[in-house]
Design an enzyme around this catalytic site. Structure first.
Site, PDB file in Angstrom:
ATOM      1  N   GLU A  37       0.832  -1.201   0.000  1.00  0.00           N
ATOM      2  CA  GLU A  37       0.000   0.000   0.000  1.00  0.00           C
ATOM      3  C   GLU A  37       0.870   1.257   0.000  1.00  0.00           C
ATOM      4  O   GLU A  37       0.564   2.251  -0.663  1.00  0.00           O
ATOM      5  CB  GLU A  37      -0.875  -0.026   1.249  1.00  0.00           C
ATOM      6  CG  GLU A  37      -2.304   0.358   0.965  1.00  0.00           C
ATOM      7  CD  GLU A  37      -3.204  -0.109   2.097  1.00  0.00           C
ATOM      8  OE1 GLU A  37      -4.129   0.617   2.428  1.00  0.00           O
ATOM      9  OE2 GLU A  37      -2.928  -1.214   2.648  1.00  0.00           O
ATOM     10  N   ASP A 120      26.209  -0.105  16.940  1.00  0.00           N
ATOM     11  CA  ASP A 120      27.473  -0.351  16.253  1.00  0.00           C
ATOM     12  C   ASP A 120      27.330   0.061  14.795  1.00  0.00           C
ATOM     13  O   ASP A 120      27.134  -0.756  13.911  1.00  0.00           O
ATOM     14  CB  ASP A 120      27.831  -1.840  16.378  1.00  0.00           C
ATOM     15  CG  ASP A 120      29.284  -2.092  16.045  1.00  0.00           C
ATOM     16  OD1 ASP A 120      30.027  -1.112  15.866  1.00  0.00           O
ATOM     17  OD2 ASP A 120      29.668  -3.262  15.959  1.00  0.00           O
ATOM     18  N   CYS A 407      67.361  -4.359  15.299  1.00  0.00           N
ATOM     19  CA  CYS A 407      66.156  -4.068  14.520  1.00  0.00           C
ATOM     20  C   CYS A 407      66.090  -4.999  13.321  1.00  0.00           C
ATOM     21  O   CYS A 407      67.067  -5.103  12.572  1.00  0.00           O
ATOM     22  CB  CYS A 407      66.190  -2.609  14.059  1.00  0.00           C
ATOM     23  SG  CYS A 407      64.898  -2.221  12.860  1.00  0.00           S
ATOM     24  N   CYS A 431      66.318   4.425  10.080  1.00  0.00           N
ATOM     25  CA  CYS A 431      65.794   3.074   9.884  1.00  0.00           C
ATOM     26  C   CYS A 431      64.785   3.122   8.737  1.00  0.00           C
ATOM     27  O   CYS A 431      63.816   3.869   8.786  1.00  0.00           O
ATOM     28  CB  CYS A 431      65.120   2.575  11.154  1.00  0.00           C
ATOM     29  SG  CYS A 431      64.183   1.046  10.915  1.00  0.00           S
TER      30      CYS A 431
END
Ligand code: IVH
Length: 666
Positions: A37, A120, A407, A431
């Protein structure tokens, strides 16, 4: 063509009816008519509008079909910032929130709270002018979001017109109902297209479409949870503000309640938790808000979250899998993070293959070894983590982890500060891993926004020694770039053009792009606004940095340390020499006799309200902070002061009463 009066009247009636049925459906959850409708009324209106185009109004329900695709979203700054919430993860933390609230309000009585599910989805802000929906924006960084008006106009749960002609800015969450998510994924599957990981991602993907016609085909829902600024006539409580929004036709959570005291808070958490799976939408917890608006104002904000509200999160989903390897990643600031490579496992709506182990101590504490069977967990959008090892399933050849001494990328010594949990590669920008991360951060969308420079390209540029720091980017040329792998003339030209275009930037973007530890976008904006120019910022010491509103001791130290390093100054000089520039910023610095002085308020003053006292101090350039520390200049104490008063006495901070404050201000 003139529109016959009865046709115009019928169109108006149809628009009103359709808007009403939307409210019955989305706000009241009590539809009056069937979908078929509704569709019939909708088509009748569409027909009238196509026969008599002058009937068409922008807020007609037929206009929810989307428009031609955009090039990009326009940025909109939020008049009132969109903040975040602090989290609680246990009953103790929820009770601690209530305790802090009562301490802040200096009351022992149980406090009244408005409680709601924590949706959420994605936060949006909806502006209505005289009852008409005018603009809608995403949260973005809280200060600036994206204009997604065209997309939001296609969301039927969002009224294009309120039931009354009021002007307001509603805030809430756009989400996808679980059933609509399942249906969407079924359609995606049938079409052979990519499925969405979870309803949240599906909602985000649908809302951030440049082509709003796609959004129109996705069924999105919306729930309001507040307003940018409360409307006085709506009442003095948050719960009344939400009732008012519902009365205007904006959906609010049917599960919202008003409770008292910590027992009420915890009961609500359990009742929503028990119904979590039955709710038609995803929730990741509940939100508690002090109900009285006047009390909210008294409690105020810390950093970017209100002190009067908290999100109590549900426990995240867990799954079991095997650790195939433990590798070490080097981050932008040199932090070495052990990462578990996992056998793929489905958890929290996505397939997980990596989980962070945070740092050396964490690996040791949890005793995670290569080959172990582990429980992994993923909460919301955060990085998955290893929760614990199933020790009974450990095999003989499981291998323990040791943090490398050098490292893994550049071989430099790994250092770990005395009281620090994090091991770092001390080589800084020498680095390559850190250099790459620093450059990727520099070019990122919210920093210098240099399009066309991705991870693969940065890898090559750094590995081949072509770029050692961000300033080197500005020396790249088309022929040089075009020689690189997977780069043609065209992409090289695009990259160079994007680099060139980035020279026109803003001071806050530039500060953010430098990648100073603990300086995110919002802090970069605070610094830019306060100092107005780079030179003054670079010259500031930690104490003067702490005078910046919202900047605390840790950030102040990081900023001062960054600019103290000659290497960083050289890079900045050479960036400026390449022609990077921004429009001037007028510094907004507190001025007045109290500039540089921190105040703490406690107790009830005889004449001034807390807000008035705060405004008075700020009008003279002073800063009102929450707790007493070595940097506090004055404590202003009224009747029934709290623990802050005792702390001030212990530390020998000057204590003023109201009269003393007024005298000081004069
Ligand atoms: S109130 C001052 N109420 O959670 C902050 N937020 O973690 C006002 N959220 O950005 C937020 N459900 O997008 C509030 N019932 C609810 C919420 C809710 C979901 C989101 C919101 C916010 C984020 C903060």
């Amino acid at each position: 063509m003139a529109v016959p009066a009865e046709i115009a009247a019928r169109a108006r009636q149809l628009r009103e009816q359709l808007e009403l049925h939307n409210i019955r459906y989305y706000v009241l959850d009590r539809p009056l008519i069937s979908d078929a409708e509704y569709d019939r009324l909708f088509r009748e209106l569409q027909e009238l509008e196509s026969r008599y185009p002058s009937l068409l109004t922008p807020d007609s329900p037929t206009q929810r079909v989307g428009a031609a695709p955009l090039e990009a979203f326009r940025q909109v700054s939020h008049r009132v910032p969109m903040l975040s919430l602090n989290n609680a993860f246990s009953d103790e933390e929820a009770a601690a929130f209530d305790r802090r609230v009562r301490e802040g309000l200096e009351t022992a009585e149980p406090v009244e709270y408005a409680v709601e599910p924590k949706f959420d989805g994605l936060a949006v802000s909806l502006s209505y002018r005289e009852g008409r929906f005018v603009t809608g924006a995403t949260r973005g960084d809280g200060a600036t979001g994206e204009d997604v008006t065209l997309n939001l106009r296609t969301v039927r749960a969002i009224p294009l017109r309120l039931t009354r002609p009021v002007s307001l800015e509603a805030r809430g969450e756009v989400l996808m109902l679980k059933a609509d998510f399942e249906a969407l994924n079924r359609r995606q599957r049938d079409k052979g297209e990519k499925e969405f990981a979870n309803p949240r991602n599906a909602a985000a993907g649908s809302l951030r479409q440049l082509d709003s016609r796609i959004t129109a085909q996705r069924r999105l829902a919306f729930f309001a949870y507040g307003m940018a600024e409360p409307i006085p006539e709506a009442g003095r409580r948050h719960s009344e503000q939400l009732d008012y929004l519902a009365g205007l036709g904006l959906p609010v959570a049917p599960e919202r309640r008003v409770v008292r005291g910590v027992a009420g808070l915890l009961d609500y958490y359990r009742s929503i938790g028990a119904r979590r799976d039955e709710l038609p939408y995803q929730v990741d917890g509940v939100v508690y808000k002090v109900n009285e608006l006047a009390l909210q104002e008294r409690l105020g904000y810390v950093a970017r979250a209100p002190r009067f509200a908290v999100a109590y999160k549900f426990a995240p989903e867990e799954a079991v899998t095997r650790v195939a390897a433990i590798e070490v990643q080097v981050g932008r600031t040199g932090a070495l993070t052990p990462v578990a490579r996992l056998e793929p496992v489905f958890v929290g709506g996505v397939t997980v293959t990596n989980a962070t182990l945070h740092n050396e101590d964490e690996v040791r504490r949890k005793d995670v070894r290569v080959g172990d069977t582990v429980v992994v967990r993923r909460a919301g959008d955060v990085i998955p983590e290893v929760v614990r090892v199933l020790a009974e399933r450990r095999s003989q050849d499981a291998v323990a982890f040791a943090m490398p001494k050098a490292c893994p990328v550049c071989g430099s010594a790994v250092v770990r500060g005395k009281d620090e949990a994090v091991s770092r590669c001390g080589a800084g920008l020498y680095c390559p891993a850190q250099r790459k991360q620093a450059i990727l951060h520099f070019v990122s969308r919210r920093a210098m926004d240099i399009d066309g420079i991705g991870e693969k390209l940065v890898d090559q540029l750094v590995d081949q020694g072509m770029v050692a720091n961000p300033a080197d980017l500005y020396r790249l040329t088309v022929p040089v770039l075009a020689r690189l792998e997977r780069m043609g003339e065209k992409s090289a030209a695009n990259a160079v053009a994007a680099i060139e275009a980035s020279k026109h930037t803003t001071l806050d973007r530039f500060i953010y792009a430098l990648g100073i530890r603990n300086v995110g976008e919002a802090t970069a904006k605070d610094l830019a606004r306060y100092f107005g120019d780079l030179g003054s910022l670079m010259a500031a010491d930690a104490d003067s940095l702490e005078q910046v509103p919202e900047v605390g001791p840790v950030v102040a130290r990081c900023v001062a340390d960054f600019f103290a390093q000659p290497h960083n100054r050289e890079v900045i000089d050479s960036l400026l020499a390449q022609g990077i520039a921004w429009p001037p910023v007028v510094p907004e610095r507190p001025i007045g006799a109290l500039a540089g002085k921190n105040f703490v308020l406690t107790g009830t003053l005889p004449h001034l309200s807390r807000e008035q006292a705060k405004a008075l101090i700020e009008s003279r350039g002073g800063k009102v902070v929450a707790s007493v520390s070595g940097k506090t200049a004055y404590v202003v104490a009224g009747a029934d002061p709290g623990g802050k008063y005792d702390k001030a006495r212990e530390r020998g901070v000057i204590i003023l009463d109201e009269a003393g404050l007024l005298k000081l201000v004069e």
